[in-house]
Design a protein around this motif. Structure first.
Motif, short mmCIF file in Angstrom:
data_model
loop_
_atom_site.label_atom_id
_atom_site.label_comp_id
_atom_site.label_asym_id
_atom_site.label_seq_id
_atom_site.Cartn_x
_atom_site.Cartn_y
_atom_site.Cartn_z
N GLU A 3 3.89 -8.71 -14.09
CA GLU A 3 4.24 -9.84 -14.58
C GLU A 3 3.56 -10.91 -14.00
N SER A 4 3.31 -11.73 -15.01
CA SER A 4 2.20 -12.93 -14.59
C SER A 4 2.93 -13.99 -13.66
N ASP A 5 4.21 -14.12 -13.58
CA ASP A 5 4.88 -14.95 -12.72
C ASP A 5 4.84 -14.38 -11.21
N MET A 6 4.42 -13.34 -11.02
CA MET A 6 4.48 -12.61 -9.71
C MET A 6 3.26 -12.83 -8.95
N VAL A 7 1.95 -13.33 -9.79
CA VAL A 7 0.57 -13.60 -9.24
C VAL A 7 0.57 -14.81 -8.81
N ARG A 8 0.19 -14.92 -7.67
CA ARG A 8 0.11 -16.28 -6.98
C ARG A 8 -1.23 -16.78 -6.96
N ASP A 9 -2.42 -15.94 -6.72
CA ASP A 9 -3.82 -16.30 -6.91
C ASP A 9 -4.47 -15.27 -7.71
N ALA A 10 -4.58 -15.54 -8.87
CA ALA A 10 -5.02 -14.86 -10.16
C ALA A 10 -6.63 -14.21 -9.83
N ASP A 11 -7.35 -15.13 -9.28
CA ASP A 11 -8.88 -14.45 -9.11
C ASP A 11 -8.57 -13.43 -8.05
N SER A 12 -8.01 -13.66 -6.92
CA SER A 12 -8.01 -12.48 -5.89
C SER A 12 -7.51 -11.74 -6.31
N GLU A 13 -6.39 -11.57 -7.00
CA GLU A 13 -5.22 -10.31 -7.60
C GLU A 13 -6.24 -9.53 -8.47
N VAL A 14 -6.87 -10.15 -9.42
CA VAL A 14 -7.80 -9.34 -10.31
C VAL A 14 -9.01 -8.73 -9.68
N ARG A 15 -9.48 -9.46 -8.58
CA ARG A 15 -10.64 -8.75 -7.82
C ARG A 15 -10.13 -7.64 -7.13
N GLY A 16 -9.12 -7.80 -6.56
CA GLY A 16 -8.39 -6.58 -6.09
C GLY A 16 -8.36 -5.47 -6.83
N VAL A 17 -7.75 -5.79 -8.23
CA VAL A 17 -7.65 -4.62 -9.02
C VAL A 17 -8.74 -3.87 -9.45
N PHE A 18 -9.88 -4.76 -9.84
CA PHE A 18 -10.97 -4.22 -10.05
C PHE A 18 -11.63 -3.29 -9.21
N SER A 19 -11.53 -3.83 -7.81
CA SER A 19 -12.37 -3.06 -6.65
C SER A 19 -11.57 -1.72 -6.71
N GLN A 20 -10.34 -1.71 -6.98
CA GLN A 20 -9.43 -0.63 -6.75
C GLN A 20 -9.84 0.47 -8.02
N ILE A 21 -9.96 0.14 -9.00
CA ILE A 21 -10.08 0.67 -10.28
C ILE A 21 -11.70 1.59 -10.07
N LEU A 22 -12.65 0.57 -9.44
CA LEU A 22 -14.06 1.06 -9.43
C LEU A 22 -14.11 1.82 -8.13
N CYS A 23 -13.05 1.81 -7.18
CA CYS A 23 -13.11 2.63 -6.13
C CYS A 23 -14.11 2.01 -5.01
N LEU A 24 -14.27 0.72 -5.12
CA LEU A 24 -15.31 -0.02 -4.32
C LEU A 24 -14.73 -0.12 -2.86
N ASN A 25 -13.45 -0.19 -2.53
CA ASN A 25 -13.07 -0.19 -1.36
C ASN A 25 -12.54 1.10 -0.99
N CYS A 26 -13.10 2.20 -1.59
CA CYS A 26 -12.59 3.61 -1.01
C CYS A 26 -13.51 3.91 -0.03
N HIS A 27 -13.15 4.86 1.15
CA HIS A 27 -14.18 5.59 1.78
C HIS A 27 -14.62 6.80 1.19
N HIS A 28 -15.87 6.72 0.93
CA HIS A 28 -16.64 7.83 0.37
C HIS A 28 -17.69 8.19 1.26
N HIS A 29 -17.93 9.58 1.27
CA HIS A 29 -18.94 10.14 1.70
C HIS A 29 -20.00 10.58 0.74
N VAL A 30 -21.26 10.35 0.85
CA VAL A 30 -22.07 10.58 -0.22
C VAL A 30 -23.20 11.93 0.34
#
Length: 579
Positions: free
Chosen positions: A552-579
Motif C-alpha cells: 500500500e503506497s501510504d505504508m512507504v516512507r522512503d520510496a527510493d530505498s524501499e524499491v531498491r530493497g525490493v529489486f535487490s531481494q528479487i535479484l538475490c543481490l543480498n543473498c549469500h551465495h557460494h559460486v
C-alpha cells in the motif's frame, strides 16, 4: 470440452488439446524465427570440436557424459551419422537437462528421484484410422475413451477425430508379457478388439513402452549451479489431468528470465536457486494430485470388477512365488487366463440390469459419473492458481506471522474454482483493458502488459499521488539496476483523455508508462476488487507474469530505498551465495 471452457473468463486464451509432436514443430519454427538453425546429423561435418555451434539446434544428438570443469560443464554427445557413431565434446557454462522422464542428464549428475515408482507399465500405440475417426465423430465424439470389454482393455486418446489420429495406451505386465510381443500386427488386433469392429484403414505409426511413475527429483540444480533440470527430467507423474506438459512449460517460463538476468550479470548467480524453491513444491503438489486423479480414474474399472490394484497384485504373486518354478510361457498363460476371467466381468452376460451383480455395478457406475468423481481433465485452480511461497519475490508479512508456514493444501477432489488474486507469488489476474488515450489497439488482457519480447518488470498502479511517487522511484531504481521496467496506470472505465494527462505530468521525465482503462465484464468488479486489494496498492509483476511485490503506497516512507530493497531481494543481490 464444454462451451464455458471457451468463454475466456479467467484467461485471455481458452483451453486446448494439442499433441506433443505438433508442439515440437511449432517450437522449432519459433526458434528458427529468432535466428536458430536446426542441423540434422549429416549437416554438421565431422569435426568433434564445438566450433561455431552457437544458436544451432543439433538434432539426433544424445548426451553420453558430463564432467565439471572450472569454467562449467564439458558435455559428451554422441550422434549416429550414417551408421558411424561420432563423439563430440561440447563446452558449456550451463547445462539444462530437458531430456524427459528418463533423463540422462539427471542420471549423469547423480540426482535421485523421490516418490512412487511403476504405478503401471504401458504400451503406447500411435496410429491413424480415418474410418474410426469418422465413426466416433458422428456416433460418440470425445477426447478420451476408456474401453473395457471382454477382449481387451485400453485408453484411447483422440488427438484428431477429423484426421483419425489416435494414441492407444495398453497396460502390460512384464516379464510374462514382453514389449517385443507388441508388433504392429498384434497392436492392430488389440485395436479391433477394443473398437468392437474392424476399421478398414488402421495404420500403426509407432509403438513405445513406458512406465507410469509419480516422482520428483530430490533437487533441480546441481554441480555448482551448473546443471539444471527442467520438465519431465525434474518430475514425472501419471498423465491424469495433463500436468506433465503444463508443469514443464511453467518450469521453463520460471527459469528463462532468471537465467537471462544472471547471464547478463544483472542478477546474482543465486537467483538460479529460486527456480528450485519456487518450482519444486508445485511439482510435489501436482504429483499428489495426478496420483489422486489416476486413482479416481481407476474407480471405474474397479466398480466393473476389473480392479487394476487386483491385477497388479495377481501379477506380483506370479512374479514372486511362481516366477522361479514355473516356465515363463506357463506363467504367461496363467496371467492371461486370470485377466480374461477378469475381463469376462464386463461381458453383457454379467453387466445387465437382470443380473443382480451387474445391475448393482451399473448403479454404482452411474453414481460415480453423476457425482463427477471419475477422471477430471481440467484444473484451472492448479494450472493458473498456484502461488510461489518463497523465491525471487518479497514475501508479505501479516502481523507477526509470515506466509512461510502455509502449505499448498489439497482440496478433496471437487473441482476447485480458480480465484484470481494479487497475492505475492501468484499469477497476475486477467482482466480486459483498453489503452488510453483511445487508440486503435482495441481491448487486450492485463497479462499482455508484460512484454513478450524483452525482459521487463511492470508496476501496476491506480492514479493516486502516493502511487505515482513509488512509480517514479521504480523507473529510477530499475535504471540503476540496468533493468527494464514500465509503469501501468489503471483508470476506471470511462476515464477521459483529459485525466490521463495527469500521468504525464506526474511521471515526467519518464516516458516508459502506459495508461489503460478497465473493461470489466458485464457484472464484473473493478480491477482492484478482483485483486482483492485496495486502490492504494502498487503491484510489481515479474517478467514471468507472477507478482513479486505488493504494497500500500501510504505504508512507504522512503520510496527510493524501499524499491531498491525490493529489486535487490528479487535479484538475490543480498543473498549469500557460494559460486
Amino acid at each position: 470440452m464444454k462451451q464455458e471452457d471457451f468463454d475466456k473468463v479467467i484467461s485471455p486464451i481458452s483451453v486446448a488439446h494439442f499433441s506433443q509432436y505438433k508442439l515440437v514443430d511449432l517450437l522449432l519454427k519459433k526458434l528458427e524465427g529468432i535466428g536458430f538453425q536446426t542441423c540434422l546429423p549429416g549437416e554438421i561435418g565431422n569435426s568433434t570440436q564445438d566450433l561455431g555451434l552457437e544458436s544451432k539446434i543439433l538434432m539426433g544428438h544424445e548426451c553420453t557424459s558430463l564432467q565439471q570443469t572450472d569454467e562449467g560443464i564439458l558435455v559428451g554427445a554422441s550422434v549416429n551419422n550414417g551408421g558411424r557413431i561420432l563423439e563430440r565434446k561440447l563446452h558449456c557454462g550451463l547445462l539444462l537437462g530437458t531430456d524427459g522422464a528418463r533423463s540422462t542428464v539427471r542420471e549423469l549428475a547423480g540426482i535421485s528421484m523421490e516418490g512412487e515408482r511403476d504405478l503401471q507399465k504401458l504400451v503406447s500405440v500411435h496410429f491413424l484410422s480415418r474410418d474410426l475417426g469418422r465413426y466416433l465423430s458422428t456416433k460418440r465424439p470425445g477426447m478420451l475413451f476408456f474401453v473395457f470389454n471382454p477382449g481387451a482393455i485400453g485408453v484411447l486418446v483422440a488427438h484428431n477425430l477429423e484426421h483419425g489420429e489416435f494414441v492407444l495406451q495398453i497396460p502390460f505386465y512384464p516379464p510374462q508379457q514382453m514389449f517385443e510381443e507388441f508388433s504392429a500386427k498384434v497392436c492392430e488386433q488389440i485395436i479391433v478388439k477394443l473398437v468392437g469392429w474392424e476399421p478398414a484403414d488402421i495404420q500403426v505409426l509407432d509403438i513405445k513402452p513406458w512406465a507410469m511413475h509419480a516422482e520428483v527429483a530430490e533437487k533441480y540444480i546441481s554441480c555448482n549451479n551448473r546443471v539444471v533440470l527442467v520438465g519431465d527430467a525434474a518430475h514425472r507423474f501419471p498423465p491424469a489431468g495433463g500436468f506433465g506438459m503444463n508443469t514443464g512449460v511453467q518450469d521453463a517460463h520460471n527459469l528463462a528470465w532468471k537465467l537471462a538476468l544472471f547471464l547478463t550479470g544483472v542478477a546474482s548467480p543465486s537467483i538460479v536457486q529460486t527456480y528450485e524453491s519456487e518450482r519444486r513444491p508445485v511439482a510435489i503438489f501436482n504429483t499428489e494430485l495426478s496420483v489422486e486423479n489416476f486413482k479416481a480414474a481407476m474407480s471405474i474399472p474397479a466398480t466393473l470388477g476389473l480392479d487394476p490394484i487386483v491385477a497388479n497384485s495377481v501379477h506380483q504373486v506370479i512374479n514372486s512365488s511362481l516366477g522361479s518354478i514355473i516356465p515363463r510361457n506357463v506363467q504367461k498363460a496363467v496371467l492371461e487366463g486370470l485377466f480374461s476371467i477378469g475381463r469376462a466381468q464386463v461381458s453383457d452376460y454379467v453387466l445387465n440390469e437382470k443380473n443382480p451383480l451387474g445391475s448393482l455395478r451399473l448403479a454404482r457406475l452411474r453414481s460415480i459419473l453423476d457425482e463427477g468423481k471419475s477422471l477430471q481433465l481440467q484444473f484451472p485452480a492448479e494450472d493458473l492458481g498456484f502461488c510461489y511461497e518463497e523465491g525471487a519475490l518479497v514475501a508479505e508479512y501479516y502481523g507477526e506471522k509470515t506466509q512461510k508456514g502455509v502449505k499448498l493444501e489439497h482440496s478433496k477432489r471437487a473441482s476447485r474454482e480458480y480465484i484470481p488474486s494479487a497475492k505475492v507469488g501468484s499469477r497476475l489476474p486477467h482482466m480486459q483493458v483498453r489503452a488510453l488515450p483511445a487508440s486503435s489497439e482495441g481491448v487486450f488482457s492485463t497479462l499482455d502488459l508484460v512484454n513478450r519480447d524483452k525482459l521487463e518488470f511492470v508496476l501496476i498502479i491506480a492514479p493516486l499521488k502516493g502511487s505515482y511517487v513509488i512509480a517514479r522511484a521504480t523507473l529510477k531504481v530499475a535504471d540503476e539496476f540496468k533493468l527494464s521496467a514500465k509503469v501501468c496506470v489503471i483508470w476506471p472505465q470511462g476515464s477521459a483523455d483529459v485525466e490521463v494527462e495527469e500521468s504525464r505530468s506526474e511521471l515526467e521525465p519518464w516516458t516508459n508508462y502506459v495508461d489503460v482503462e478497465e473493461v470489466p465484464r458485464v457484472s464484473g468488479n473493478s480491477w482492484w476488487e478482483m485483486c482483492q486489494v485496495s486502490r492504494k496498492n502498487v503491484i510489481l509483476v515479474r517478467p514471468d507474469e507472477h507478482i513479486a511485490w505488493r504494497m500500500e503506497s501510504d505504508m512507504v516512507r522512503d520510496a527510493d530505498s524501499e524499491v531498491r530493497g525490493v529489486f535487490s531481494q528479487i535479484l538475490c543481490l543480498n543473498c549469500h551465495h557460494h559460486v
